[in-house]
Design an enzyme around this catalytic site. Sequence first.
Site, PDB file in Angstrom:
ATOM      1  N   MET A   1      44.107  27.062  52.910  1.00 22.66           N
ATOM      2  CA  MET A   1      44.887  26.228  53.776  1.00 22.66           C
ATOM      3  C   MET A   1      45.720  25.043  53.356  1.00 22.66           C
ATOM      4  O   MET A   1      45.103  24.230  52.980  1.00 22.66           O
ATOM      5  CB  MET A   1      43.769  25.985  54.909  1.00 22.66           C
ATOM      6  CG  MET A   1      43.159  27.073  55.734  1.00 22.66           C
ATOM      7  SD  MET A   1      44.193  28.158  56.623  1.00 22.66           S
ATOM      8  CE  MET A   1      44.969  27.149  58.009  1.00 22.66           C
TER       9      MET A   1
ATOM     10  N   ASP B   1      46.331  34.839  63.827  1.00 24.18           N
ATOM     11  CA  ASP B   1      45.390  33.800  63.869  1.00 24.18           C
ATOM     12  C   ASP B   1      44.399  34.060  64.976  1.00 24.18           C
ATOM     13  O   ASP B   1      44.679  33.686  66.093  1.00 24.18           O
ATOM     14  CB  ASP B   1      46.133  32.417  63.869  1.00 24.18           C
ATOM     15  CG  ASP B   1      46.931  32.196  62.504  1.00 24.18           C
ATOM     16  OD1 ASP B   1      46.226  32.075  61.761  1.00 24.18           O
ATOM     17  OD2 ASP B   1      48.101  31.828  62.692  1.00 24.18           O
TER      18      ASP B   1
ATOM     19  N   MET C   1      39.476  32.455  62.199  1.00 25.22           N
ATOM     20  CA  MET C   1      38.779  30.875  62.261  1.00 25.22           C
ATOM     21  C   MET C   1      37.801  30.875  63.456  1.00 25.22           C
ATOM     22  O   MET C   1      37.943  30.734  64.372  1.00 25.22           O
ATOM     23  CB  MET C   1      40.031  30.287  62.703  1.00 25.22           C
ATOM     24  CG  MET C   1      40.925  30.034  61.704  1.00 25.22           C
ATOM     25  SD  MET C   1      42.515  29.214  62.180  1.00 25.22           S
ATOM     26  CE  MET C   1      43.368  30.763  62.838  1.00 25.22           C
TER      27      MET C   1
ATOM     28  N   MET D   1      41.223  32.285  66.737  1.00 20.96           N
ATOM     29  CA  MET D   1      40.458  30.928  66.858  1.00 20.96           C
ATOM     30  C   MET D   1      39.523  31.064  67.972  1.00 20.96           C
ATOM     31  O   MET D   1      39.713  31.568  69.113  1.00 20.96           O
ATOM     32  CB  MET D   1      41.487  29.982  67.459  1.00 20.96           C
ATOM     33  CG  MET D   1      42.535  29.860  66.327  1.00 20.96           C
ATOM     34  SD  MET D   1      43.886  28.369  66.740  1.00 20.96           S
ATOM     35  CE  MET D   1      44.793  28.400  65.392  1.00 20.96           C
TER      36      MET D   1
ATOM     37  N   ASP E   1      48.800  28.624  54.249  1.00 26.79           N
ATOM     38  CA  ASP E   1      48.948  28.804  55.387  1.00 26.79           C
ATOM     39  C   ASP E   1      49.018  27.353  56.171  1.00 26.79           C
ATOM     40  O   ASP E   1      47.874  26.522  56.085  1.00 26.79           O
ATOM     41  CB  ASP E   1      47.499  29.600  56.021  1.00 26.79           C
ATOM     42  CG  ASP E   1      47.891  29.827  57.670  1.00 26.79           C
ATOM     43  OD1 ASP E   1      48.787  29.587  58.218  1.00 26.79           O
ATOM     44  OD2 ASP E   1      46.865  30.453  58.165  1.00 26.79           O
TER      45      ASP E   1
ATOM     46  N   HIS F   1      43.370  36.308  60.347  1.00 28.11           N
ATOM     47  CA  HIS F   1      42.722  35.246  59.805  1.00 28.11           C
ATOM     48  C   HIS F   1      41.933  34.661  60.891  1.00 28.11           C
ATOM     49  O   HIS F   1      42.225  34.460  61.923  1.00 28.11           O
ATOM     50  CB  HIS F   1      44.030  34.231  59.709  1.00 28.11           C
ATOM     51  CG  HIS F   1      43.302  32.888  59.325  1.00 28.11           C
ATOM     52  ND1 HIS F   1      44.305  31.605  59.260  1.00 28.11           N
ATOM     53  CD2 HIS F   1      42.102  32.339  58.740  1.00 28.11           C
ATOM     54  CE1 HIS F   1      43.453  30.660  58.924  1.00 28.11           C
ATOM     55  NE2 HIS F   1      42.312  31.114  58.743  1.00 28.11           N
TER      56      HIS F   1
ATOM     57  N   SER G   1      53.262  34.078  61.295  1.00 28.57           N
ATOM     58  CA  SER G   1      52.180  33.877  62.214  1.00 28.57           C
ATOM     59  C   SER G   1      52.482  33.846  63.636  1.00 28.57           C
ATOM     60  O   SER G   1      53.099  33.112  64.173  1.00 28.57           O
ATOM     61  CB  SER G   1      51.627  32.552  61.953  1.00 28.57           C
ATOM     62  OG  SER G   1      50.527  32.280  62.834  1.00 28.57           O
TER      63      SER G   1
ATOM     64  N   HIS H   1      50.617  37.930  60.473  1.00 29.89           N
ATOM     65  CA  HIS H   1      49.614  36.996  60.322  1.00 29.89           C
ATOM     66  C   HIS H   1      49.008  36.725  61.666  1.00 29.89           C
ATOM     67  O   HIS H   1      49.802  36.256  62.474  1.00 29.89           O
ATOM     68  CB  HIS H   1      49.990  35.722  59.559  1.00 29.89           C
ATOM     69  CG  HIS H   1      48.742  34.980  59.435  1.00 29.89           C
ATOM     70  ND1 HIS H   1      47.791  35.127  58.063  1.00 29.89           N
ATOM     71  CD2 HIS H   1      48.318  33.901  59.967  1.00 29.89           C
ATOM     72  CE1 HIS H   1      47.103  34.053  58.381  1.00 29.89           C
ATOM     73  NE2 HIS H   1      47.243  33.225  59.369  1.00 29.89           N
TER      74      HIS H   1
END
Length: 228
Positions: free
Chosen positions: A144, A43, A76, A45, A182, A74, A17, A41
């Site tokens: 998660m 992330d 979020m 957000m 994760d 991913h 990540s 990965h």
Amino acid sequence: MTLIDAGPTGALRIAPSILAADFGALASAVHEIDVETDWLHVDVMDGHFVPNVSIGPPVVQSLRPYSGRFFDCHLMMSQPGRYLQAFKEAGADGCTVHVEVGDTATLIRDARALGLRVGLAANPDTPFEAVAPYLGEIDLLLLMTVFPGFGGQSFMGDVMNKVSEARREVDHNRLLVDIEVDGGIDTRTAPLAVHAGANVLVAGSAIFSRPAPLEAARALREAARSEL
Ligand code: DX5
Ligand code: ZN
């Protein structure tokens, strides 16, 4: 845009990540660990679905020329549907949306229509029953092992029951679905996750916060393999 193959479903995958990497030197951080990277990965957000803000499509686009790996994004985000196309155009290979945001069937359909590999994520306190109805329509289930929002949190071992439940269901129905974990994955917890049935391991701090990220990624793979 060339499609990057995710590889055989169910095979062990290490997915570093980039959240834990130095954002000022992302390309070299990613390059350094390339040989031990199966998927990268990413992330994302939004400061709304989770109480933190990270990166978006422009960073994916900037990083794309520096890595030939599968970009596992991913999301979020409370409104991931608004951004799926932008991620695709930026070079995402797969996008994972959270079941908690709702509108799941539409999001899966839209991601699929864009040619993305489709993932569905569940927070630690979201029961397996919430994602079970979609298993036949997705490529990846992300369970998660921390509450999303921050790197460097402690692995929640209780989630392993849900991982086992998901693995049983996937295998029983012969579904082509990867099971990803994760949060808090390191050489101690990776074997627990693999033992429970996970095959994609995301790790941020256990790789990028170590003095030797490449060796750390290698050690993680070895630890995970010991449970296969
Ligand atoms: C958590 C993110 C994770 C996180 C993992 O919100 O989805 O991908 O970066 O970080 P570590 O491995 O440090 O727990
Ligand atoms: Zn993540």
